[in-house]
Write a protein that holds these residues in place. Structure first.
Motif, short mmCIF file in Angstrom:
data_model
loop_
_atom_site.label_atom_id
_atom_site.label_comp_id
_atom_site.label_asym_id
_atom_site.label_seq_id
_atom_site.Cartn_x
_atom_site.Cartn_y
_atom_site.Cartn_z
N GLU A 10 0.83 -1.21 0.00
CA GLU A 10 0.00 0.00 0.00
C GLU A 10 0.86 1.26 0.00
O GLU A 10 0.60 2.21 -0.73
CB GLU A 10 -0.93 0.01 1.22
CG GLU A 10 -2.10 -0.93 1.10
CD GLU A 10 -2.97 -0.91 2.36
OE1 GLU A 10 -3.05 0.15 3.01
OE2 GLU A 10 -3.54 -1.96 2.67
N ALA A 11 1.90 1.25 0.84
CA ALA A 11 2.79 2.41 0.92
C ALA A 11 3.57 2.59 -0.38
O ALA A 11 3.85 3.72 -0.80
CB ALA A 11 3.73 2.26 2.11
N LEU A 12 3.94 1.48 -1.04
CA LEU A 12 4.66 1.57 -2.32
C LEU A 12 3.78 2.15 -3.42
O LEU A 12 4.28 2.79 -4.34
CB LEU A 12 5.16 0.18 -2.73
CG LEU A 12 6.35 -0.37 -1.95
CD1 LEU A 12 6.54 -1.86 -2.24
CD2 LEU A 12 7.62 0.40 -2.27
N LEU A 62 7.47 -0.78 -10.14
CA LEU A 62 6.47 -0.64 -9.07
C LEU A 62 5.07 -0.38 -9.61
O LEU A 62 4.09 -0.94 -9.11
CB LEU A 62 6.86 0.46 -8.09
CG LEU A 62 7.90 0.09 -7.05
CD1 LEU A 62 8.27 1.31 -6.22
CD2 LEU A 62 7.40 -1.04 -6.15
N ASP A 63 4.95 0.47 -10.62
CA ASP A 63 3.63 0.79 -11.15
C ASP A 63 2.98 -0.41 -11.84
O ASP A 63 1.77 -0.46 -11.98
CB ASP A 63 3.72 1.97 -12.13
CG ASP A 63 4.03 3.28 -11.40
OD1 ASP A 63 3.66 3.40 -10.21
OD2 ASP A 63 4.65 4.16 -12.02
N ASN A 64 3.80 -1.37 -12.27
CA ASN A 64 3.27 -2.55 -12.95
C ASN A 64 3.03 -3.72 -12.00
O ASN A 64 2.50 -4.75 -12.42
CB ASN A 64 4.22 -2.99 -14.07
CG ASN A 64 4.35 -1.94 -15.15
OD1 ASN A 64 3.39 -1.24 -15.46
ND2 ASN A 64 5.53 -1.80 -15.70
N PHE A 65 3.46 -3.60 -10.76
CA PHE A 65 3.26 -4.67 -9.78
C PHE A 65 1.78 -4.71 -9.40
O PHE A 65 1.25 -3.80 -8.80
CB PHE A 65 4.13 -4.46 -8.54
CG PHE A 65 3.92 -5.51 -7.47
CD1 PHE A 65 4.24 -6.84 -7.72
CD2 PHE A 65 3.38 -5.16 -6.25
CE1 PHE A 65 4.04 -7.80 -6.74
CE2 PHE A 65 3.18 -6.13 -5.26
CZ PHE A 65 3.52 -7.44 -5.50
N ARG A 66 1.12 -5.80 -9.81
CA ARG A 66 -0.33 -5.91 -9.59
C ARG A 66 -0.67 -6.51 -8.23
O ARG A 66 -1.80 -6.43 -7.79
CB ARG A 66 -0.94 -6.78 -10.69
CG ARG A 66 -0.81 -6.18 -12.09
CD ARG A 66 -1.50 -7.03 -13.14
NE ARG A 66 -1.17 -8.44 -13.07
CZ ARG A 66 -0.18 -9.03 -13.72
NH1 ARG A 66 0.61 -8.34 -14.50
NH2 ARG A 66 0.04 -10.32 -13.60
#
Length: 185
Positions: A10-12, A62-66
């Motif tokens: 969540e923080a990431l 990070l933006d692609n980590f689902r």
């Protein structure tokens, strides 16, 4: 997935807390990832480079980590791929530890003996020589199972291979290592 990892994810995902969360993630996972990478590439400096590349790729991705997989599984997958890429680059540059037989064992011995971070224990050196003779996939499976004590299901998520195939790879790896040490059933 642990509660800590859920909070960390969540923080990431939050731009305001991303940098601090990433620092926490690095602190939490750098040691186990380093152990995995070091066992794959053998040399401390190479392991440091691969680990740094792993965290750079993680930051960029990070933006692609689902969140389909756990944070640790995602990071282990990146580290495993980076390790395999490093081994492939080394092979192209003539520094391969993938050759079969005595050549691989001697290459490992030479690299470990010249590594100031290797403590030189003879049994450990022989084990690393035996592991170096394994094909890449068997080597990775053996290291994840034997050293990291990963469950086959987690390894399956990381490597994208069926549990049955992983069990077979591990069995073959153990057999080859036993043969290296002259231990036959």
């Amino acid at each position: 997935m642990t509660n800590d990892d859920k909070l960390l994810i969540e923080a990431l995902r939050n731009e305001a807390t991303r940098r601090d969360a990433f620092t926490q993630m690095v602190r939490k996972y750098q040691e186990p990832l380093y152990r995995l990478v070091r066992r794959m590439v053998l040399v401390h400096e190479d392991a440091d480079d691969v680990l740094q590349n792993t965290f750079i790729k993680a930051w960029q991705g990070l933006d692609n980590f689902r969140g389909d997989a756990s944070l640790s599984t995602w990071l282990y997958r990146i580290a495993s791929n980076e390790s395999l890429d490093h081994i492939a680059r080394s092979k192209r540059n003539g520094l391969s530890l993938d050759d079969d037989g005595k050549k691989a064992a001697q290459a490992v011995a030479n690299r470990l003996e010249s590594d100031p971070y290797f403590d030189g224990e003879e049994t450990e050196m022989q084990l690393q020589q035996a592991i170096a003779q394994l094909p890449k996939k068997q080597r990775m499976v053996f290291q994840m199972k034997y050293f990291e004590e990963m469950k086959y299901e987690e390894m399956s998520n990381i490597l994208g291979t069926s549990v049955g195939a992983l069990k077979a790879s591990y069995h073959h790896a153990v057999q080859k290592i036993s043969d290296f040490f002259g231990m036959h059933d």
